[in-house]
Design a protein around this motif. Structure first.
Motif, PDB file in Angstrom:
ATOM      1  N   UNK A 117       0.860  -1.187   0.000  1.00  0.00           N
ATOM      2  CA  UNK A 117       0.000   0.000   0.000  1.00  0.00           C
ATOM      3  C   UNK A 117       0.896   1.238   0.000  1.00  0.00           C
ATOM      4  N   UNK A 118       0.801   2.033  -1.071  1.00  0.00           N
ATOM      5  CA  UNK A 118       1.623   3.230  -1.241  1.00  0.00           C
ATOM      6  C   UNK A 118       0.836   4.467  -0.832  1.00  0.00           C
ATOM      7  N   UNK A 119       1.405   5.253   0.072  1.00  0.00           N
ATOM      8  CA  UNK A 119       0.790   6.508   0.516  1.00  0.00           C
ATOM      9  C   UNK A 119       1.680   7.674   0.101  1.00  0.00           C
ATOM     10  N   UNK A 120       1.100   8.660  -0.561  1.00  0.00           N
ATOM     11  CA  UNK A 120       1.881   9.762  -1.133  1.00  0.00           C
ATOM     12  C   UNK A 120       1.994  10.942  -0.178  1.00  0.00           C
ATOM     13  N   UNK A 121       2.754  11.944  -0.604  1.00  0.00           N
ATOM     14  CA  UNK A 121       3.031  13.107   0.218  1.00  0.00           C
ATOM     15  C   UNK A 121       2.122  14.292  -0.047  1.00  0.00           C
ATOM     16  N   UNK A 146      -5.158   8.149  -3.262  1.00  0.00           N
ATOM     17  CA  UNK A 146      -5.001   9.595  -3.141  1.00  0.00           C
ATOM     18  C   UNK A 146      -5.507  10.028  -1.767  1.00  0.00           C
ATOM     19  N   UNK A 147      -4.663  10.759  -1.036  1.00  0.00           N
ATOM     20  CA  UNK A 147      -5.086  11.263   0.260  1.00  0.00           C
ATOM     21  C   UNK A 147      -6.255  12.245   0.076  1.00  0.00           C
ATOM     22  N   UNK A 148      -7.024  12.432   1.110  1.00  0.00           N
ATOM     23  CA  UNK A 148      -8.195  13.308   1.036  1.00  0.00           C
ATOM     24  C   UNK A 148      -7.805  14.679   0.474  1.00  0.00           C
ATOM     25  N   UNK A 149      -8.670  15.198  -0.366  1.00  0.00           N
ATOM     26  CA  UNK A 149      -8.502  16.512  -1.010  1.00  0.00           C
ATOM     27  C   UNK A 149      -7.350  16.547  -2.008  1.00  0.00           C
ATOM     28  N   UNK A 150      -6.746  15.421  -2.292  1.00  0.00           N
ATOM     29  CA  UNK A 150      -5.667  15.325  -3.271  1.00  0.00           C
ATOM     30  C   UNK A 150      -6.097  14.400  -4.409  1.00  0.00           C
ATOM     31  N   UNK A 151      -5.516  14.616  -5.577  1.00  0.00           N
ATOM     32  CA  UNK A 151      -5.748  13.715  -6.700  1.00  0.00           C
ATOM     33  C   UNK A 151      -7.224  13.522  -6.999  1.00  0.00           C
ATOM     34  N   UNK A 152      -7.633  12.262  -7.107  1.00  0.00           N
ATOM     35  CA  UNK A 152      -9.012  11.935  -7.465  1.00  0.00           C
ATOM     36  C   UNK A 152      -9.899  11.692  -6.248  1.00  0.00           C
ATOM     37  N   UNK A 153      -9.350  11.829  -5.054  1.00  0.00           N
ATOM     38  CA  UNK A 153     -10.173  11.671  -3.848  1.00  0.00           C
ATOM     39  C   UNK A 153     -11.047  12.902  -3.649  1.00  0.00           C
ATOM     40  N   UNK A 154     -12.094  12.722  -2.860  1.00  0.00           N
ATOM     41  CA  UNK A 154     -13.023  13.816  -2.614  1.00  0.00           C
ATOM     42  C   UNK A 154     -12.449  14.855  -1.666  1.00  0.00           C
ATOM     43  N   UNK A 155     -13.016  16.036  -1.758  1.00  0.00           N
ATOM     44  CA  UNK A 155     -12.649  17.112  -0.839  1.00  0.00           C
ATOM     45  C   UNK A 155     -13.041  16.689   0.565  1.00  0.00           C
ATOM     46  N   UNK A 173      -7.957   7.509   7.548  1.00  0.00           N
ATOM     47  CA  UNK A 173      -8.243   7.381   6.118  1.00  0.00           C
ATOM     48  C   UNK A 173      -7.533   6.163   5.536  1.00  0.00           C
ATOM     49  N   UNK A 174      -6.274   5.984   5.900  1.00  0.00           N
ATOM     50  CA  UNK A 174      -5.520   4.833   5.400  1.00  0.00           C
ATOM     51  C   UNK A 174      -6.162   3.533   5.846  1.00  0.00           C
ATOM     52  N   UNK A 175      -6.650   3.491   7.066  1.00  0.00           N
ATOM     53  CA  UNK A 175      -7.333   2.286   7.538  1.00  0.00           C
ATOM     54  C   UNK A 175      -8.572   2.001   6.694  1.00  0.00           C
ATOM     55  N   UNK A 194       4.408  13.086   3.873  1.00  0.00           N
ATOM     56  CA  UNK A 194       3.147  13.025   4.605  1.00  0.00           C
ATOM     57  C   UNK A 194       2.604  11.603   4.632  1.00  0.00           C
ATOM     58  N   UNK A 195       2.873  10.827   3.584  1.00  0.00           N
ATOM     59  CA  UNK A 195       2.420   9.437   3.554  1.00  0.00           C
ATOM     60  C   UNK A 195       3.085   8.601   4.626  1.00  0.00           C
ATOM     61  N   UNK A 196       4.372   8.860   4.906  1.00  0.00           N
ATOM     62  CA  UNK A 196       5.039   8.163   5.995  1.00  0.00           C
ATOM     63  C   UNK A 196       4.441   8.536   7.341  1.00  0.00           C
ATOM     64  N   UNK A 197       4.094   9.801   7.507  1.00  0.00           N
ATOM     65  CA  UNK A 197       3.437  10.250   8.734  1.00  0.00           C
ATOM     66  C   UNK A 197       2.073   9.571   8.875  1.00  0.00           C
ATOM     67  N   UNK A 198       1.391   9.392   7.758  1.00  0.00           N
ATOM     68  CA  UNK A 198       0.093   8.707   7.753  1.00  0.00           C
ATOM     69  C   UNK A 198       0.243   7.279   8.240  1.00  0.00           C
ATOM     70  N   UNK A 199       1.304   6.590   7.794  1.00  0.00           N
ATOM     71  CA  UNK A 199       1.557   5.217   8.249  1.00  0.00           C
ATOM     72  C   UNK A 199       1.816   5.195   9.754  1.00  0.00           C
ATOM     73  N   UNK A 200       2.567   6.164  10.259  1.00  0.00           N
ATOM     74  CA  UNK A 200       2.826   6.234  11.704  1.00  0.00           C
ATOM     75  C   UNK A 200       1.532   6.454  12.475  1.00  0.00           C
TER      76      UNK A 200
END
Length: 398
Positions: A117-121, A146-155, A173-175, A194-200
């Motif tokens: 599972x890849x999480x972006x910044x 895509x993290x919330x409000x980024x890419x194709x994810x919803x606002x 969100x990642x869960x 930010x994706x690494x912080x999300x994993x933490x």
């Protein structure tokens, strides 16, 4: 180089700054941030005509293959109702059993049967993992979201109601994405910035998930906290000024979206220089890759930039790191990262001494785009180690 040409370059920069000043106090902070890159941009303008740069940018946008990989789409729903977009690349048995890509990455070994599972910044999107996705495509099951409000994810629906963004929210969100896209089986969690912080944050809130299902983790150009001490390569006076005014400036800019977007377009060359300075370190980075990074960052609306920024100054997930202590872990950063300096990766490695720490020479913040083979090879090695039972403790500092 003539004195008149140099004067025109400086005049362009002054004109751009004046445009931002018309947006109010924004000009002060933008000017401070721009100072580090302005000289390089001015020199570029001495030798490359504006029309030529515009044509080159259009050509790269039209011809660049980066970000074109697509998988099976899906949507998860966050706890506040925000729709989170993800894509799944399934294993292709023909590709997984043989072929040059498999031999190149894994040799005679086999990757663990996991879902990666890849999480972006921040200000990026799932396509920022383009090179790693292309290399692993068909060989390993992967999820890109895509993290919330980024890419194709919803606002973010919570943010629309005035709820501040937190790193804890991103962990939840990642869960939600994992529950929807990979509800069963072992996982390898990969996060950039930010994706690494999300994993933490995921680990802190769901330690049982890490214990029961996570086979390995990779933290790329990220931090467990103390981001308020980062100087972004600016002199002390400059960074102190930015810290004082930037939160308020971003809030103001977030209410002037249309004006800011016009300003972005009017000062495109200046901001291309800023993006390059804070994304890459190599002088010879592929122009198409640099333009790809520009497109990713430019696509993030200024109000989203403003909403997310305060979360980083509050971020502290150092207490969650020991949850990864018994797993194969990769910690990787560029040695010239100005956004999350490599010292922050070294601090994570101090808590996880059995992890593999890789500091990439001449690497900036977007190290997975700048040095893709290095990042991909280390991830491939991690996927092999993830298959070891018990977890192989083969860490070392590189």
């Amino acid at each position: 180089m003539s004195e008149s040409s140099a004067g025109e370059a400086v005049a362009d920069a002054v004109t751009a700054a004046a445009g931002w000043r018309r947006a109010g106090v924004a000009g002060a902070a933008i000017g401070v941030l721009a100072a580090g890159a302005a000289a390089g941009v001015a020199v570029e303008r001495l030798t490359v005509g504006r029309g030529m740069r515009k044509k080159a940018r259009l050509a790269l946008d039209a011809a660049g293959p980066y970000g074109a990989l697509r998988g099976e789409p899906g949507r998860a729903v966050a706890d506040d109702g925000t729709e989170l977009y993800y894509e799944i690349d399934e294993v292709d048995e023909a590709a997984a059993d043989s072929g040059p890509r498999r031999r190149r990455l894994f040799g005679r070994k086999s990757p663990a049967p996991v879902t990666v599972v890849f999480s972006h910044g921040y200000c990026l999107g799932q396509d920022s993992w383009h090179f790693q996705r292309a290399a692993l495509r068909g060989l390993v099951r992967t999820v890109h979201w895509d993290q919330r409000s980024h890419g194709r994810s919803g606002r973010g629906k919570g943010q629309a109601k005035g709820v501040p963004v937190t790193i804890d929210q991103l962990g939840r969100d990642l869960r939600a994405v994992i529950d929807a896209a990979a509800p069963e089986g072992p996982l390898v969690l990969v996060g950039h910035s930010m994706g690494g912080m999300t994993v933490m944050a995921l680990a802190e809130q769901y330690p049982e998930l890490i214990r029961d299902r996570v086979a390995a983790a990779a933290f790329v150009s990220t931090s467990a906290g103390r981001l308020g001490e980062v100087n972004f390569g600016l002199p002390v006076a400059g960074v102190n000024a930015v810290r004082r005014v930037l939160p308020g400036v971003l809030r103001a800019l977030g209410t002037q979206t249309e004006l800011v977007e016009r300003g972005r377009r009017a000062t495109a060359d200046l901001f291309a220089g800023l993006i390059k300075r804070y994304s890459f370190s190599s002088r010879d980075v592929d122009p198409a890759v640099a333009r790809f990074a520009e497109r990713l960052i430019e696509s993030t609306p200024i109000d989203v930039v403003a909403e997310f920024y305060p979360a980083f100054t509050e971020h502290d997930k150092s207490a969650a790191l020991p949850l990864f202590a018994d797993l194969p872990v990769l910690i990787l950063a560029g040695d010239k990262d100005l956004v999350t300096p490599s010292s922050h990766s070294e601090a994570i490695a101090d808590v996880l001494p059995d992890a593999e720490l890789v500091i990439v020479p001449d690497g900036g913040h977007l190290v997975m785009l700048e040095h893709p083979e290095t990042v991909t090879d280390r991830l491939a090695d991690l996927l092999v180690r993830a298959g070891a039972v018990p977890a192989a403790r083969t860490g070392g500092r590189t």
